[in-house]
Scaffold this active site. Sequence first.
Site, short mmCIF file in Angstrom:
data_model
loop_
_atom_site.label_atom_id
_atom_site.label_comp_id
_atom_site.label_asym_id
_atom_site.label_seq_id
_atom_site.Cartn_x
_atom_site.Cartn_y
_atom_site.Cartn_z
N MET A 50 0.84 -1.18 0.00
CA MET A 50 0.00 0.00 0.00
C MET A 50 0.88 1.24 0.00
O MET A 50 1.94 1.25 0.60
CB MET A 50 -0.89 0.01 1.24
CG MET A 50 -1.76 -1.22 1.37
SD MET A 50 -2.90 -1.38 -0.02
CE MET A 50 -3.61 -2.97 0.37
N ARG B 291 10.78 -0.82 -8.29
CA ARG B 291 10.46 -2.23 -8.05
C ARG B 291 9.01 -2.53 -8.41
O ARG B 291 8.70 -3.57 -8.94
CB ARG B 291 10.66 -2.55 -6.56
CG ARG B 291 10.26 -3.96 -6.19
CD ARG B 291 10.48 -4.21 -4.71
NE ARG B 291 9.59 -3.40 -3.90
CZ ARG B 291 8.32 -3.69 -3.67
NH1 ARG B 291 7.80 -4.78 -4.18
NH2 ARG B 291 7.57 -2.92 -2.91
N LEU C 44 3.03 -7.48 3.24
CA LEU C 44 4.48 -7.38 3.10
C LEU C 44 4.83 -7.31 1.61
O LEU C 44 4.75 -8.31 0.90
CB LEU C 44 5.17 -8.58 3.77
CG LEU C 44 4.96 -8.65 5.29
CD1 LEU C 44 5.57 -9.92 5.85
CD2 LEU C 44 5.56 -7.43 5.97
N GLU C 45 5.23 -6.14 1.15
CA GLU C 45 5.48 -5.91 -0.27
C GLU C 45 6.95 -6.00 -0.64
O GLU C 45 7.34 -5.67 -1.75
CB GLU C 45 4.90 -4.55 -0.67
CG GLU C 45 3.40 -4.48 -0.41
CD GLU C 45 2.79 -3.14 -0.74
OE1 GLU C 45 3.46 -2.32 -1.39
OE2 GLU C 45 1.63 -2.91 -0.34
N ASN C 46 7.77 -6.47 0.32
CA ASN C 46 9.19 -6.63 0.06
C ASN C 46 9.61 -8.08 0.22
O ASN C 46 10.76 -8.38 0.54
CB ASN C 46 10.01 -5.73 1.00
CG ASN C 46 9.74 -4.27 0.73
OD1 ASN C 46 10.15 -3.74 -0.29
ND2 ASN C 46 9.02 -3.60 1.62
#
Length: 570
Positions: A1, A12, A395-397
């Site tokens: 988000m 990315r 968790l976007e990483n």
Amino acid sequence: MDRAPALPPSRRRHLWAGTLVAALALSVTGVGAGQAAAADVNNVKNAGFESGLTGWTCSANSGTTVSSPVHGGTAALKATPGGQDNAKCTQTVAVKPNSTYTVSAWVQGGYAYLGVTGTGTTDVSTWTPDSSAWKQLSTTFTTGSSTTSVTLYTHGWYGQAAYYADDLSVYGPDGGGGGDPAPTVPGAPGGLTVAGTTSSSASLTWNAVTGAASYNVYRDGTKVTSVTGTSATVSGLAASTSYSFQVTAVNAAGESPKSAAVTATTGSSGGGGGTGLPKHAVTGYWQNFNNGATVQRLSDVQAAYDIIAVAFADATTTPGAVSFTLDSAGLNGYTVDQFKADIRAKQAAGKKVVISVGGERGTVAVNDATSATNFANSVYSLMQTYGFDGVDIDLENGLNATYMTQALRALSAKAGPSLILTMAPQTIDMQSTSNAYFQTALNVKDILTVVNMQYYNSGSMLGCDGKVYSQGSVDFLTALACIQLEGGLAPSQVGLGLPASTRAAGSGYVSPTVVNNALDCLTKATNCGTFKPSRTYPDLRGAMTWSTNWDAAAGNAWSGSVGAHVHGLP
């Protein structure tokens, strides 16, 4: 988000759409490539980096060799991108004209790309997003009539995490450059473990085998799937039934003996958390910060939202642990006591309030048993302190499927069956059941409430029919949702995540009408675009938006239209 959606999208999350489409298409066509002839060889020199970087050149001194992690042997490449450098490492490889070669590599860590240029025909490449375990990339190319050498390369992505590469191969006719020797039949895989089960699936993991190109999975002695990584989810199983599984390693030289067998017993029912929720639900993220959207207290959140995800919990100095601090100053003096009272009031009105972990800038890492325990304990502490009903994983990483599964299981054991567990992966995270996010969702299917994938800030992606779709259309929503619906999640565990307004995300906003048409297409086979699902999913959970604040800033147009439509589904 997006905590600050007005900022330019990160590299990315916004890969050039054309590159992404080509890479995805190549990764699909590379699967199942035929084995090379017996006389073929690996033409890459120092393919396993056992001699350091001899034969390799890495941009901006980005490459080094490490002793751990390695896929085979005692060394592997570690290459670290910078803000203006993608950590490209290359080798000139001798080949024969008019010949076909298979190029492959085992990768781990951050975004990793593999490709070949100078083929004299069509140059090729493939890639994978960040991976917590070794994963094989593979594709094929044919040389031109006068081609005697090609450039083999790997690289990562600008400013992202380091990637690891090992056991590279350009396999085909001997180009005369003195590459590494031909493979031998690999040994049997070790460490086969049942990572998780649902009522209809079993997830398996095992140790990598040196020299393996792929792995075959056997159920009760019958081959059921072949994968290139060291994990697999076998679906279509009967509930409350025990199955025996074994795995073999495969390369061009042949197939290994079967591993030791393990037994997996499926659960008694399809499961899924969500006690007290309506059949069709709307999720909205509430911003614990002021980024230009309407500042809200929880009491201001629109009544259409059934699940309110408080964004965000933050990482602490303790690995895996999270904390939450109300931004009272940014929210015009909103106090903790008022916040807690508003949570109770929402719950009294039948709503669920969860704490969201991650976000675009979230750095929570759960990658071992200790951090998994810390995560579960800290989230449960927040639930007790504030009264949250559960947790949202955003968790976007990247995440580690094994240890995030462990963490969520531990949290469920503490919180009990009323736990609300939601997820908000990016589109790339749910393209395949081999992706860590998808694996995690399947591993915890019996306690999972809903996966609201973010259908925005995305390049073009593959649908379940193998065709490429661009964001911003009904087809993008339905064809990508189909992957989850046919990949093992129950329809009640699938929702459509969209931005509430054009200001809420860098790209991917669609009008509420498009969202509603996609919901109709999936549940009733009406209002579809060119993609039409093979069946309907009347139990589809609903929709999600980022955010309730941006919805309010846009006059509640999203919740007023999509919210009513979701609640009106049969």
